[in-house]
Design an enzyme around this catalytic site. Structure first.
Site, PDB file in Angstrom:
ATOM      1  CD  GLU A 159      -3.112  -0.739  -0.257  1.00 46.75           C
ATOM      2  OE1 GLU A 159      -2.894   0.492  -0.589  1.00 46.75           O
ATOM      3  OE2 GLU A 159      -3.451  -1.525  -0.602  1.00 46.75           O
TER       4      GLU A 159
ATOM      5  CE1 TYR B 283      -6.718   3.150   0.260  1.00 52.40           C
ATOM      6  CE2 TYR B 283      -4.467   2.993   0.438  1.00 52.40           C
ATOM      7  CZ  TYR B 283      -5.574   2.632   0.095  1.00 52.40           C
ATOM      8  OH  TYR B 283      -5.454   1.458  -1.053  1.00 52.40           O
TER       9      TYR B 283
ATOM     10  CG  ASP C 101      -7.266   4.825  -3.571  1.00 51.08           C
ATOM     11  OD1 ASP C 101      -8.625   4.574  -3.702  1.00 51.08           O
ATOM     12  OD2 ASP C 101      -6.319   3.855  -4.151  1.00 51.08           O
TER      13      ASP C 101
HETATM   14  N1  ADE Z   1      -3.925   1.026  -5.167  1.00 55.78           N
HETATM   15  C1  ADE Z   1      -4.046   0.908  -3.979  1.00 55.78           C
HETATM   16  N2  ADE Z   1      -4.099  -0.274  -3.040  1.00 55.78           N
HETATM   17  C2  ADE Z   1      -4.476  -1.103  -4.057  1.00 55.78           C
HETATM   18  C3  ADE Z   1      -4.444  -2.355  -4.159  1.00 55.78           C
HETATM   19  N3  ADE Z   1      -4.541  -3.187  -2.966  1.00 55.78           N
HETATM   20  N4  ADE Z   1      -4.625  -3.107  -5.520  1.00 55.78           N
HETATM   21  C4  ADE Z   1      -4.309  -2.458  -6.404  1.00 55.78           C
HETATM   22  N5  ADE Z   1      -4.185  -1.093  -6.692  1.00 55.78           N
HETATM   23  C5  ADE Z   1      -4.147  -0.418  -5.480  1.00 55.78           C
END
Ligand code: ADE
Length: 353
Positions: A37, A120, A138
């Site tokens: 993340e 987040y 997000d």
């Molecule tokens: N962007 C942020 N978290 C994500 C996730 N778990 N999978 C794909 N894109 C992301």
């Protein structure tokens, strides 16, 4: 005013059928999810995969991260940018080791209290690892929610984020927190695309999307233009003597903290002016070659660079460098790749180092 998302039931079967296979979706290890993340906050999914695998094979757990020497850590992060994020991760790993017996916290409050983890990321970790019913909103998810609600305000305003996050939280089925959050992210990343290009025909909830019904899906979400970036001029010198190149370590705080870089003047200079400065610093350069202009955009600053390769004579190279900046030192060129994390801002000049 309260906002309610439409019935999101079709989202979950859509996700089961259409989700991309991504390495961080195959784990419940909060450490691995955390790493993914943080990386995904700044870089595209396709690019993250490579960094993710490399980072985890070198630092497979919290202890390894806590104990990693800083220069090596920055090197592992090289190319991802926003190095303060990985420094904060190490701070957090050290807190987990020293105050929590090496066990990753398992509550939202515990995760949120770690350095560098906001709402987040805490929501993402707690839902993906522990299936706790917290939203993970997000930029992707904000956009999806804003369109579903035909939300006309600036989505980046704190009040908007609050309203949209509450709407997403209310729509989350409490027994499928992880899948719902992944599915919202996936919808934003692959269907409800930004910049006026949503693929509404592929959307499982398009029939209930208020923006689409109003014909506003191309205009939404609304984002207020950020303040213009501060422009900084730089003249970058790749100072070389034999097979070595001069580097310095940036200060431990601020932009690109702790990374290595070539010397630069904080103004735009031409070749003649560069030669004059070097002569004033104690040695006439053997050769000054222009390397062209380059630009690098940070969040709030833009560097406009012009670069020169400067070949110094062995007899006065040290003196010149010390006079330019006491912290410069000469690194063997063949050690740079392995040992020194260089910001990608200098990419245009990297081949000459
Ligand atoms: N962007 C942020 N978290 C994500 C996730 N778990 N999978 C794909 N894109 C992301």
């Amino acid at each position: 005013m309260s906002f309610q998302l439409p019935d999101m039931a079709p989202l979950l079967p859509w996700y089961e059928k259409n989700a991309r296979d991504l390495p961080w979706r195959e784990t419940r290890d909060p450490y691995r999810i955390w790493v993914s993340e943080i990386m995904l906050q700044q870089t595209r999914v396709e690019a993250v995969i490579r960094y993710y695998e490399r980072f985890l094979s070198r630092l497979p757990d919290v202890r390894a991260l806590a104990e990693c020497p800083e220069d090596e850590l920055l090197k592992l992060w090289e190319g991802l940018g926003y190095y303060s994020r990985v420094r904060n991760m190490q701070k957090a790993a050290r807190v987990i080791m020293s105050e929590q017996g090496g066990t990753f916290p398992t509550t939202f409050a515990g995760v949120l209290a770690l350095p560098g983890i906001g709402e987040y990321t805490a929501g993402a970790i707690c839902s993906f690892a522990f299936d706790l019913p917290y939203p993970a909103v997000d930029g992707n998810v904000l956009r999806v929610a804003a369109r579903l609600l035909n939300f006309e305000e600036d989505i980046l305003a704190p009040a908007s984020k609050k309203v949209l996050t509450a709407a997403v939280a209310a729509a989350q089925p409490k027994d499928s927190a992880a899948v719902f959050n992944q599915a919202m992210i996936e919808l934003g990343a692959t269907v409800c695309l930004p910049n006026g290009a949503p693929r509404c025909e592929a959307c499982p909830v398009w029939g209930d999307c208020a923006a689409r019904r109003a014909g506003r899906e191309q205009e939404l979400p609304v984002r207020k233009k950020p303040a213009p970036r501060k422009i900084e001029e730089r003249t970058v010198l790749i100072l070389r003597v034999e097979d070595r190149v001069a580097l310095r370590k940036r200060p431990e705080t601020g932009l690109l903290a702790g990374l290595f870089e070539p010397f630069s003047f904080s103004e735009a200079l031409d070749k003649k002016a560069v030669a004059e400065r070097l002569t004033a610093a104690g040695g006439f350069p053997l050769r000054v070659t222009p390397l062209g202009d380059a630009k690098h955009i940070f969040t709030h600053i833009e560097w406009r660079m012009t670069g020169f390769e400067v070949i110094l004579g062995a007899e006065n190279a040290e003196t010149v460098c010390k006079n330019l900046d006491k912290s410069l030192f000469f690194a063997p060129r063949d050690e740079i790749d392995g040992q020194y994390a260089l910001p990608s801002a200098y990419r245009a000049y990297r081949a000459f180092m």
